[in-house]
Structure formats: structure tokens, C-alpha cells
Design an enzyme around this catalytic site. Structure first.
Site, short mmCIF file in Angstrom:
data_model
loop_
_atom_site.label_atom_id
_atom_site.label_comp_id
_atom_site.label_asym_id
_atom_site.label_seq_id
_atom_site.Cartn_x
_atom_site.Cartn_y
_atom_site.Cartn_z
N LYS A 142 0.82 -1.22 0.00
CA LYS A 142 0.00 0.00 0.00
C LYS A 142 0.85 1.27 0.00
CE LYS A 142 -3.74 2.13 2.70
NZ LYS A 142 -4.44 2.07 4.00
N HIS A 409 18.22 10.59 -27.98
CA HIS A 409 18.73 9.64 -26.99
C HIS A 409 19.72 10.33 -26.05
CE1 HIS A 409 21.57 9.46 -30.41
NE2 HIS A 409 22.52 9.13 -29.52
#
EC number: 3.6.1.29
Length: 460
Positions: A142, A409
Site C-alpha cells: 500500500k 537519446h
């Protein structure tokens, strides 16, 4: 003669229509499955809680469900922080072994909506997914902690629970791609949208909503998450008084992608609700209401950080070149990182976009956010592996900037003390490498990628 021909034609048309209907029905059967959502009242008695889980599994099997969803705290509800820590177990503990045996013996998938996973002096609230063989298919911890401090009340979940570190990718199951969440996560729309973008078609919110907040918001929130993501939503719930201080709302639900409630356990203390999950309805919904195609990624974006990389499944284009999937060691939604053909320094790798575009300014908001997130993740990875504290991160944006491959890139190069006589000499070497350095073999690049991929898996 013409009457005979017409009759024959009608017979053929009818036969074709009947065959198409049979095929359509068969397709729906292939894409549908029965699921069960459970409702229970856990206490601090782990044995009694396990008995309830066994009963819910029996009921789910009797309804021919292939998967059972259990609520948060299906293992126990502690009466104090101290007791909660004492009763918690690791995922290799005795209780988890019993859950796994239960799934295996009944050949049923089980969503353990929230177990207390021991973690040093605290716990994780862990949503564990077991397959029909009793194996751990996924674990989600969680993310959102319910921490509230006012003059009247002080409730801090983080005093006991360590928050999770990342979303988990949707899990492939017999009922589709499932996105895992827990309770308070329901109040945050962003993870739900991200999970849908990652391929989820069913979201699950096992919970122990308080009576007051459940009465006010439970059904509204579940239906909202279903409508905005166009996913089935399954929410198993705790109900009733767990101890003198804590009461849960109940009303375990299954909601359709259109927002209709398909099952509601109402106020029954130990109960299941069932529904048919028909994934074939999703394609029609996406076509008539293509909301995710209409999202303005040029204006706003959501990015999931620390998301675990999937195993690369395909080669990727790098301008007109092809990057072998075996040299790719990390993939995100929009980007991929791969080992380099010619390296300036040891550990020199590249990060590029899946969409072929030559310039950085050609990326949309989602791609930009994902690109820089991926670059930072890879930089941290390399610095851990090579035990460095610095890196040169650069992009040659266009031919006049030194770009030789017209596909945006980044170069990421771990730096070491004294690796170049003059620090900026690295940029000279970057321009010279094509002429001066021979290309590395594919075997070298694959081996390097495997090292990085294993390291990413281990730290996850």
C-alpha cells in the site's frame, strides 16, 4: 428454378448468420469468467479469521468462481500497535503457507486484499495475489498512508505501516489484467489511471473502510474509479465491529466499467457476491467512448516512478537501426535503456524513446517526463553498480550538436576521478568514438544487459 435458388440462398444466409452468432457467443465465453468478492469481519483471532476465509473459498467454488477477492486485514485486525506488530508474519510465514495451500487445493486464484507483512519494527500492508497453483503471482504494498492529526483525533497509519515504494504492473490472470490497490488508495485517481494506461482492465480495492466514511463515500468512489478508467472494479470489504474501537462499513462490490453495481454484499457479515466479467464489452466501450485516446499528452501527463521493468519482448527501432531486445535492460511506458555499441567509458549506456523522433523538442509531455525519469533511474543504477558518485549525462540534439543517429537519446556515462586529463575531454571522445573504437560484440552487450537487469530485479 428461381424459387429454388432463392430458397437455397436464404438457407445459406441463415446458416452463416447462425454460425456467426455461435462464434460470437463462443468468443464471449472465451473472454468471460465468474469472480467472487468476499465480505468478512476479522478480529485479532487469526484462527477464527482463517476459518472465515475457508468458508468464503468454499462458497466461491460452489458458484464456479475462478477467482476470489478477500478484503484488507483478512488475516487479522489488531487491537493495538503492539499487538499488530506481534501478530504479523513474513510472506514465508505459516499463515501464508495455509493460504497458498487453500488456493492450490481448490484450484482457485485468491486475492489476499491486505495482510500484515512483517518488516523490521513496522509492517507493510501487502496485497498478495495467489494463482491456482498456490504460487505468489504478485505483491503490492500500500502506497498511501492515512495520517491525520487534529485537536480531536490523532490517527497515523505510518506509525505502524511502512508505505510501499512503487506501483505494480497489472497482473495477467484468468479474468484479465488486474491492477492492485488497497483501501485508502481508492481516494487517489492517479494510480487508477496509470494502471489503466499500463493495460489493466480490472482494478481491485480491498478495504476496511470505517463506517462513517464508507456510508458517505464508498459506492461513489468505486463507481467513479470504474467510470473514469473504463475498468471493472472489485472491492472486497470488512464489515462490523472488530473490537470496541473499530467498525467497518462492509458492502463488498463489483462494479462494471459503465459504473453499474453488479454485486453488493450489503450488510451480511460473512458473504460473497458474484458476477460475470466479460472482457468483450470493453472493446465496444473503448470505441464508443475513446477517452484515453482523447487525453492531451501535449498538455498534461501522469508518470509512474520506480515502476518495475518488464522483460523486453521485442526489438526496438533506433532511427533506421534495430536494437536487439537482449541488449535492452530497462523499459518504461515510453522509453528503453540499452547497452552501447561503442563506449567512451565503462558502463556507457543509452536511453531512447520507443517512438522514433529526432529531436528532444519533438517529445510530448508524457514522453519528456518518462525520459527524464528513466535517465535518472539508470544513472542511479550505474552509480550503484560501478560504485561512483558522478556521471556525465548528455544529449546531442541534432546533427550540428554531434548527433549521428537521428533519434533522440541520452548518453549516461559513469565518471571516475582522473578518467580524463581534462574533464570536458569526454565530449571530444564522444565525437571521436565512431572512428576510433571498434564495435563491441553482441555477446558483450547482452552479457552487460543481463547484469543490469538482474541488479534491477534484485533491488526491486
Amino acid at each position: 428454378m428461381s424459387t429454388l435458388v432463392n430458397t437455397t440462398r436464404r438457407s445459406i444466409v441463415i446458416a452463416i448468420h447462425q454460425q456467426l452468432r455461435r462464434m460470437s457467443v463462443q468468443k464471449r465465453k472465451d473472454q468471460s469468467a465468474t469472480i467472487a468478492v468476499g465480505q468478512m469481519r476479522s478480529t485479532s483471532d487469526k484462527a477464527a479469521n482463517l476459518s472465515q476465509v475457508i468458508e468464503l473459498v468454499d462458497r466461491a467454488k460452489s458458484q464456479n468462481a475462478c477467482m476470489l477477492f478477500l478484503p484488507e486485514c483478512c488475516d487479522f485486525v489488531g487491537e493495538s500497535r503492539t499487538q499488530t506488530i506481534e501478530l504479523s508474519e513474513g510472506l514465508d510465514g505459516e499463515l501464508m503457507a495455509q493460504y497458498r495451500e487453500l488456493a492450490k487445493c481448490n484450484k482457485i486464484w485468491i486475492s489476499l486484499g491486505g495482510v500484515h507483512e512483517r518488516n523490521d519494527q513496522k509492517i507493510f500492508n501487502a496485497h498478495v495475489l495467489l494463482n491456482e497453483k498456490g504460487e505468489l503471482a504478485a505483491v503490492y504494498r500500500k502506497l498511501h498512508m492515512f495520517d491525520v492529526t487534529t485537536k480531536e483525533v490523532r490517527l497515523r497509519e505510518s506509525d505502524t505501516v511502512t508505505p510501499g515504494y512503487c506501483l505494480e504492473r497489472p497482473v495477467s490472470t484468468p479474468v484479465g489484467q488486474i491492477g492492485l490497490q488497497i483501501c485508502y488508495d481508492l481516494r487517489f485517481a492517479e494510480p487508477a489511471v496509470l494502471l489503466r494506461k499500463l493495460g489493466a482492465n480490472l482494478l481491485t480495492y480491498p478495504s476496511a473502510f470505517t463506517y462513517a466514511t464508507g456510508k458517505a463515500h464508498w459506492e461513489i468512489l468505486l463507481r467513479a474509479r470504474a467510470i473514469e478508467t473504463q475498468c471493472f472494479v472489485v472491492a472486497a470489504a470488512q464489515i462490523g465491529w472488530h473490537n470496541q474501537k473499530r467498525q467497518s462499513w462492509g458492502h463488498s462490490m463489483i462494479v462494471s466499467p459503465w459504473g453499474n453495481v453488479l454485486a453488493d454484499c450489503s450488510e451480511q457479515e460473512l458473504d460473497i457476491g458474484t458476477a460475470e466479467v466479460d472482457l468483450s464489452v470493453l472493446q465496444s466501450l473503448y470505441q464508443t467512448m475513446p477517452c484515453f485516446e482523447h487525453r492531451r499528452n501535449d498538455i498534461y501527463a501522469l508518470t509512474a516512478y520506480n515502476l518495475r521493468s518488464k522483460e523486453p519482448t521485442q526489438d526496438r527501432p533506433f532511427a533506421t537501426n534495430i536494437v536487439d531486445k537482449r541488449t535492452i535492460f530497462y523499459e518504461s511506458e515510453h522509453c528503453f535503456a540499452f547497452t552501447n555499441l561503442r563506449c567512451v567509458v565503462k558502463g556507457h549506456v543509452l536511453v531512447s524513446t520507443k517512438r522514433v523522433t529526432p529531436r528532444l523538442c519533438g517529445l510530448d509531455c508524457a514522453e519528456m517526463a518518462d525520459m527524464f525519469t528513466t535517465v535518472c533511474l539508470v544513472q542511479r543504477l550505474l552509480e550503484k553498480i560501478y560504485q561512483t558518485t558522478s556521471a556525465t549525462v548528455t544529449v546531442q540534439d541534432g546533427a550540428q550538436a554531434g548527433q549521428t543517429v537521428p533519434h533522440v537519446h541520452f548518453h549516461i556515462m559513469p565518471r571516475r576521478l582522473g578518467d580524463f586529463g581534462h574533464n570536458d575531454q569526454i565530449y571530444v571522445k564522444l565525437d571521436e568514438r565512431a572512428e576510433e573504437k571498434p564495435p563491441r560484440t553482441i555477446e558483450e552487450r547482452i552479457e552487460e544487459a543481463q547484469i543490469y537487469r538482474k541488479f534491477l530485479t534484485d533491488i526491486s
